[in-house]
Motif scaffolding. Structure first.
Motif, PDB file in Angstrom:
ATOM      1  N   LEU A 372      -4.329  -3.698   4.784  1.00 23.44           N
ATOM      2  CA  LEU A 372      -3.970  -4.905   4.041  1.00 23.44           C
ATOM      3  C   LEU A 372      -4.092  -4.670   2.545  1.00 23.44           C
ATOM      4  CD1 LEU A 372      -3.275  -7.934   4.000  1.00 23.44           C
ATOM      5  CD2 LEU A 372      -5.726  -8.404   4.107  1.00 23.44           C
ATOM      6  N   ALA A 373      -5.131  -3.915   2.108  1.00 20.26           N
ATOM      7  CA  ALA A 373      -5.287  -3.612   0.688  1.00 20.26           C
ATOM      8  C   ALA A 373      -4.111  -2.791   0.175  1.00 20.26           C
ATOM      9  CB  ALA A 373      -6.601  -2.875   0.458  1.00 20.26           C
ATOM     10  N   ARG A 374      -3.655  -1.833   0.952  1.00 22.19           N
ATOM     11  CA  ARG A 374      -2.503  -1.030   0.535  1.00 22.19           C
ATOM     12  C   ARG A 374      -1.265  -1.909   0.383  1.00 22.19           C
ATOM     13  NH1 ARG A 374       1.850   1.361   2.702  1.00 22.19           N
ATOM     14  NH2 ARG A 374       1.357   0.504   4.757  1.00 22.19           N
ATOM     15  N   THR A 375      -1.035  -2.795   1.365  1.00 26.47           N
ATOM     16  CA  THR A 375       0.121  -3.687   1.287  1.00 26.47           C
ATOM     17  C   THR A 375       0.023  -4.618   0.084  1.00 26.47           C
ATOM     18  OG1 THR A 375       0.314  -3.613   3.689  1.00 26.47           O
ATOM     19  CG2 THR A 375       1.460  -5.396   2.555  1.00 26.47           C
ATOM     20  N   THR A 376      -1.170  -5.153  -0.176  1.00 25.22           N
ATOM     21  CA  THR A 376      -1.352  -6.068  -1.304  1.00 25.22           C
ATOM     22  C   THR A 376      -1.107  -5.355  -2.629  1.00 25.22           C
ATOM     23  OG1 THR A 376      -2.981  -7.315  -0.014  1.00 25.22           O
ATOM     24  CG2 THR A 376      -2.957  -7.669  -2.397  1.00 25.22           C
ATOM     25  N   THR A 397     -17.298   2.496   3.152  1.00 29.00           N
ATOM     26  CA  THR A 397     -16.252   3.520   3.011  1.00 29.00           C
ATOM     27  C   THR A 397     -14.864   2.897   3.013  1.00 29.00           C
ATOM     28  OG1 THR A 397     -16.341   3.844   5.416  1.00 29.00           O
ATOM     29  CG2 THR A 397     -17.676   5.322   4.041  1.00 29.00           C
ATOM     30  N   ASP A 398     -14.659   1.892   3.861  1.00 29.24           N
ATOM     31  CA  ASP A 398     -13.357   1.219   3.882  1.00 29.24           C
ATOM     32  C   ASP A 398     -13.135   0.415   2.605  1.00 29.24           C
ATOM     33  OD1 ASP A 398     -12.884   2.323   6.316  1.00 29.24           O
ATOM     34  OD2 ASP A 398     -13.145   0.481   7.477  1.00 29.24           O
ATOM     35  N   ALA A 403     -10.180  -0.128  -2.457  1.00 26.48           N
ATOM     36  CA  ALA A 403     -10.106  -0.213  -3.908  1.00 26.48           C
ATOM     37  C   ALA A 403      -9.278   0.921  -4.502  1.00 26.48           C
ATOM     38  CB  ALA A 403     -11.510  -0.199  -4.501  1.00 26.48           C
ATOM     39  N   ALA A 404      -9.220   2.066  -3.812  1.00 24.55           N
ATOM     40  CA  ALA A 404      -8.459   3.198  -4.333  1.00 24.55           C
ATOM     41  C   ALA A 404      -6.964   2.917  -4.373  1.00 24.55           C
ATOM     42  CB  ALA A 404      -8.738   4.446  -3.487  1.00 24.55           C
ATOM     43  N   LEU A 413     -11.985  -7.471  -6.925  1.00 25.50           N
ATOM     44  CA  LEU A 413     -13.209  -8.032  -6.349  1.00 25.50           C
ATOM     45  C   LEU A 413     -13.025  -8.163  -4.849  1.00 25.50           C
ATOM     46  CD1 LEU A 413     -12.560  -9.820  -9.205  1.00 25.50           C
ATOM     47  CD2 LEU A 413     -14.914 -10.546  -8.725  1.00 25.50           C
ATOM     48  N   ALA A 414     -14.029  -7.775  -4.093  1.00 22.90           N
ATOM     49  CA  ALA A 414     -14.049  -7.946  -2.639  1.00 22.90           C
ATOM     50  C   ALA A 414     -15.060  -9.030  -2.300  1.00 22.90           C
ATOM     51  CB  ALA A 414     -14.406  -6.642  -1.940  1.00 22.90           C
TER      52      ALA A 414
END
Length: 451
Positions: A372-376, A397-398, A403-404, A413-414
């Motif tokens: 989901l982070a990659r898509t966002t 780790t995830d 964040a990367a 922010l998470a």
């Protein structure tokens, strides 16, 4: 059958005479069959028979829709059971001469005939279904009213009204109404969870005391009631809600913008409107202004609905409420907003459409927080702040991998959501990790992140 036999025999003879192979035999068979079908179809007898069959089929369909289905729809479960018992007893009485079975069949038939008298008749009502608000938050009460007016020329006998509300049904007792008389009843719908409820349609019900037969008439259309997630108001100091008119400066230089950076020597092609004449007069060389490219404050939210990342439904509801609260604050300050979920982006044009789409969000599987982070990040490359809203079971780790994916220069922010978990703040590299255990803590936790 005759035409098929003739076709096969003719094709075999043709194949033997011409030495054709199996493919030619098949082609000849299909051609012969098409020719026979065309000749039969052009025959007048066939045309009349086909027309009659179609007419009979249409008439049977009309009879089924007009008579069979309405009649069967009136018979309730107990009435169908009694009807089956009556038929069975009648068969036993006629075939075996069993008089007791015949008496039972007559008695059951009388019960059905008496029940018919309770459902016959026509009613003329003007019915209104009015919901004061079609959108409420969890914990609020939705108030509505059902209004019924008699549109008949004679008094209408008492009846029952039913109002489906989701999976439940509310019942109203309609009194005897004189011509033109109106009856109104107010109801409330408790809202304990986020959902979309279908309210209505209002229907009148006529049934016998044993509920062998039941006749329903719909009077209104259904109405959707949105129970929005609970939200809290956030302060203006929340990270990401930037108020400067110049936007957020970037490291990219441009010849035109509103964020001034420095002066440089004039180059052919530069806009003469940006020449700084005082510096030009002092140095004797044409000097022009250089600017930093800016972008408007753009809030991005990646809302994870992966059920494996949450301890239960309460944690997922907390995450949805967190995303809704941040989104509403962005809408109040007229900031660009995008919310990405595993099912796709949500509508964020207005606060109403945002909450409507969040109301329909449900738990999912197959799209972890990293994906989901990659898509966002790929969908919102120009965002100024990105919030990742996720569950407590996302390992560090995830979070680091998530964040990367975010481009350099975007604040990230998470927010980990867990009902009853103490509020906390941590950092993983440039990623700020916030823990929220209650929706009321969201404002203070975000202010802590800004410190």
């Amino acid at each position: 059958m005759t035409s098929r036999t003739i076709s096969r025999t003719t094709d075999r003879a043709t194949a033997r005479a011409t030495g054709a192979g199996p493919g030619a035999v098949g082609a000849a068979l299909r051609a012969t069959a098409r020719g026979l079908a065309d000749r039969v179809g052009r025959h007048p007898w066939y045309g009349r028979a086909s027309t009659g069959a179609h007419a009979a089929g249409r008439m049977a369909g009309r009879v089924d829709r007009r008579w069979v289905r309405p009649v069967l729809g009136v018979v309730g479960p107990l009435g169908r059971l009694l009807l089956a018992v009556v038929v069975g007893l009648a068969v036993l009485g006629l075939t075996l001469g069993w008089q007791e079975a015949g008496v039972g069949a007559v008695f059951g038939a009388l019960l059905l005939l008496i029940a018919v008298g309770f459902v016959l008749g026509r009613s003329a009502y003007d019915v209104d279904l009015d919901l004061t608000r079609t959108r409420v938050a969890v914990g609020d009460r939705a108030v509505g009213a059902v209004g019924v007016a008699s549109a008949a020329a004679r008094p209408l006998r008492p009846a029952s009204l039913e109002l489906p509300v989701g999976a439940a049904t509310a019942a109203f007792s309609l009194p005897r109404l004189a011509p033109g008389e109106r009856y109104e009843d107010v109801f409330t719908i408790p809202t304990t969870r986020r959902t979309v409820l279908t309210v209505g349609p209002v229907r009148s019900v006529r049934a016998d005391p044993l509920h062998l037969l039941r006749r329903e008439v719909r009077w209104t259309d259904p109405v959707e009631l949105y129970v929005h997630p609970r939200t809290v108001a956030l302060g203006a100091s929340t990270p990401g809600f930037i108020r400067d008119l110049e936007g957020l400066p970037t490291r990219d230089l441009a010849n035109t913008d509103v964020s001034f950076h420095a002066l440089r020597d004039y180059q052919p092609g530069d806009d003469r409107r940006h020449i700084h004449w005082r510096s030009t007069a002092r140095t004797g060389t044409l000097m022009v202004r250089q600017f930093e490219q800016t972008r408007r404050s753009h809030i991005g939210i990646g809302l994870s609905t992966e059920v494996g990342e949450y301890d239960g439904e309460a944690d997922l509801e907390l995450a949805i409420s967190v995303a809704a609260s941040i989104g509403l604050q962005a809408a109040r300050e007229q900031r660009n907003l995008d919310i990405i979920t595993p099912a796709g982006p949500l509508r964020t044009r207005t606060a109403r459409t945002l909450l409507d789409d969040l109301t329909r969000v449900s738990g999912s599987t197959g799209v972890p927080a990293v994906e989901l982070a990659r898509t966002t990040a790929e969908t919102l490359p120009n965002a100024s702040v990105i919030f990742f809203v996720l569950g407590m079971h996302v390992p560090a780790t995830d979070l680091r991998r998530a964040a990367a994916w975010v481009p350099v220069g975007i604040r990230t922010l998470a927010i980990r959501c867990g009902a009853g978990v103490p509020a906390a703040r941590a950092t993983i590299g440039d990623l700020v990790v916030l823990t929220v255990g209650s929706l009321d803590e969201l404002g203070s936790v975000l202010r802590r992140a800004a410190a």
